[in-house]
Scaffold this motif. Structure first.
Motif, mmCIF file in Angstrom:
data_model
loop_
_atom_site.group_PDB
_atom_site.id
_atom_site.type_symbol
_atom_site.label_atom_id
_atom_site.label_comp_id
_atom_site.label_asym_id
_atom_site.label_seq_id
_atom_site.Cartn_x
_atom_site.Cartn_y
_atom_site.Cartn_z
ATOM 1 N N UNK A 128 118.843 -15.483 54.734
ATOM 2 C CA UNK A 128 118.886 -15.296 56.233
ATOM 3 C C UNK A 128 117.172 -15.361 56.495
ATOM 4 N N UNK A 129 116.456 -14.672 55.500
ATOM 5 C CA UNK A 129 115.139 -14.656 55.720
ATOM 6 C C UNK A 129 114.408 -16.009 55.431
ATOM 7 N N UNK A 130 115.059 -17.010 54.595
ATOM 8 C CA UNK A 130 114.466 -18.292 54.534
ATOM 9 C C UNK A 130 114.904 -19.216 55.782
ATOM 10 N N UNK A 131 115.993 -18.890 56.416
ATOM 11 C CA UNK A 131 116.259 -19.327 57.832
ATOM 12 C C UNK A 131 115.086 -18.991 58.748
ATOM 13 N N UNK A 132 114.880 -17.684 58.689
ATOM 14 C CA UNK A 132 113.862 -17.184 59.650
ATOM 15 C C UNK A 132 112.415 -17.811 59.531
ATOM 16 N N UNK A 133 112.063 -17.954 58.065
ATOM 17 C CA UNK A 133 110.848 -18.439 57.925
ATOM 18 C C UNK A 133 110.786 -20.077 58.437
ATOM 19 N N UNK A 134 112.022 -20.612 58.492
ATOM 20 C CA UNK A 134 111.804 -21.953 58.958
ATOM 21 C C UNK A 134 112.259 -22.052 60.493
ATOM 22 N N UNK A 135 112.355 -20.933 61.109
ATOM 23 C CA UNK A 135 112.745 -20.793 62.544
ATOM 24 C C UNK A 135 114.225 -21.337 62.875
ATOM 25 N N UNK A 136 115.052 -21.198 61.893
ATOM 26 C CA UNK A 136 116.377 -21.787 62.124
ATOM 27 C C UNK A 136 117.228 -20.634 62.121
#
Ligand code: TGC
Ligand code: FAD
Length: 390
Positions: A308-316
């Motif tokens: 989820x953190x990776x997705x948030x870093x990507x704005x997704x």
């Protein structure tokens, strides 16, 4: 090495950068030194330990992802999560203070505020010189904040604010409150209300069995004159406060892992030392079942949250994905706290160990920022397309 007892069963450290690990280690060391030794006493006395505010600012606990130009730490979403994990390993109430300041006060000022508002408030909030709170919930509108009745009228040179908010973390000592209220057309806007404004009071809520080291209160507005320049102009409608909740709920998903890790660590150590029937209780199948299930659930939550953190870093990352992680991880933590408490037998109910405090704290965490039921309904709506709230 003493700092790294925390479980990493699937070698998730391999997925972290050097910066992530440095940020986490600094937060972990600070929590161990400044929070863990004192927090039980403050929780027993139902008092917020104000002396930790400065240190919380120094480890990036206030606005970890807010840009450096506004005093924030300028970190990514994984670092933000790891800081929340380490703070909540200490206490959910301390993490609450950090969540509110970062995601519910600094975030809306940064995202929806004017440049003047950013310059005026963010640097002082980042150090903890000023503390803030977030007023969305009302006595008659908790899960359904869109029904709020707190309102403001345009009086030309100022706004006149009336109404009341309830269950507000940090309210008793905050210098400012980001308050959500309806204008004469019924449209929700955010206003920055400052302590000292006439007609504004913040009575403390007492007799909590949960989150005792966090100060909770009401916000009461009796014809408060709010200067026009204190309105957050960048976004209106319920989506504005809900956008802040996305960020706070994400942090809670990580935080809950910290509380669970502390309970697991404590129970694991106890199970190796506590002898009954001439052998460690950890050598019995029943206690091993508890520990094996705990480490499995922690590991699953770590993987969910890291992704989820990776997705948030990507704005997704979507709101529904955040709801899933908040809901899963808080339930995981509360279940682990309950099992771990039993593993300590009678000792588990005392303040000699942190488990019962975590267990009681998590009853608030599973209720605030959207109840367990509401997050399930958000997932249900996401997969079916039907909102079942109404
Ligand atoms: P709904 O019709 O679904 O949405 C209203 C408008 O908002 C938009 N929207 C979002 N925008 C940005 N981010 C999001 N996450 C958004 N979710 C929805 C939506 O598109 C719509 O926009 P528009 O332009 O069409 O008006 O709203 P609803 O009234 O049906 O409510 C849905 C529901 C139940 C999910 C929502 O009300 C909810 O999440 N309720 C729970 C309330 C809650 O979480 N309160 C927390 C208070 S703060 C707190 O607890 C702090 S604890 C301290 C600590 O953090 O430690
Ligand atoms: P209600 O909304 O009345 O819910 C009661 C029960 O009904 C719950 O089990 C709920 O899941 C269920 N329910 C509600 N609607 C439905 C539905 N449609 N379908 C099925 N079940 C439903 N708020 C802030 O604004 N700022 C803060 O800083 C803050 N800090 C808090 C700190 C603490 C310690 C606590 C306990 C709360 C805090 N809150 C804060 C408030 C928190 O967000 C609310 O308590 C929460 O959103 C639930 O609202 P409620 O308590 O009114 O419960």
């Amino acid at each position: 090495p003493d700092l790294f007892q925390s479980p990493d069963y699937y070698l998730l450290d391999d997925l972290l950068t050097e910066e992530h690990k440095l940020v986490r280690d600094a937060a972990r060391a600070w929590v161990k030194k400044e929070v863990s030794p004192i927090i039980e006493d403050y929780a027993q006395r139902a008092e917020f330990p104000k002396q930790i505010i400065k240190g919380l600012g120094e480890i990036g606990g206030f606005g970890p992802y807010i840009p450096v130009e506004y005093g924030g730490a300028g970190l990514d979403q994984i670092s933000y999560g790891l800081i929340m994990q380490e703070i909540e390993r200490g206490d959910s109430g301390v993490r609450s203070t950090s969540s509110v300041q970062s995601s519910l006060v600094m975030y809306p000022i940064w995202k929806y505020g004017t440049e003047e508002q950013r310059q005026k408030y963010l640097p002082k909030l980042a150090t903890g010189e000023w503390m803030g709170c977030f007023g969305l919930t009302e006595p008659d509108h908790g899960s359904n904040p869109g029904g709020m009745v707190t309102n403001f009228k345009d009086m030309g040179d100022h706004y006149l604010l009336n109404g009341a908010k309830m269950w507000i973390s940090n309210a008793p000592f905050a210098q400012i409150a980001v308050v959500w209220a309806k204008n004469e057309e019924g449209r929700i806007h955010g206003l920055i209300v400052e302590r000292g404004m006439e007609g504004f009071s913040t009575p403390e809520t007492h007799n909590k069995w949960s989150l005792r080291a966090s100060a909770t209160g009401e916000l009461i507005f009796d014809n408060v004159k709010v200067p026009r320049e204190n309105l957050l102009p960048g976004k209106s409608g319920l989506g504005a406060p809900l956008g802040c909740l996305d960020s706070a709920r994400y942090g809670i998903a990580w935080g809950a892992i910290g509380a669970a890790m502390d309970c697991y660590d404590t129970a694991l150590r106890y199970s190796k030392e506590r002898i009954q029937f001439d052998k460690p209780i950890g050598a019995t199948q029943l206690q091993q079942k508890k520990l094996a299930e705990m480490i499995t659930e922690i590991t699953k939550a770590q993987l969910l949250t890291w992704r989820l953190g990776v997705l948030r870093n990507e704005g997704r990352a979507t709101t529904a994905q955040i709801s899933m992680a908040k809901r899963n991880n808080v339930e995981m933590a509360i279940n682990i706290a309950r099992e771990a408490r039993q593993m300590l037998g009678g000792m588990g109910i005392t303040g000699e160990y942190s488990i019962m405090r975590h267990m009681m704290n998590l009853e608030s965490v599973i209720t605030y920022e959207g109840t367990h039921d509401i997050h399930l309904l958000i997932t249900g709506m996401d997969v079916t397309g039907f909102p079942a709230f109404k």
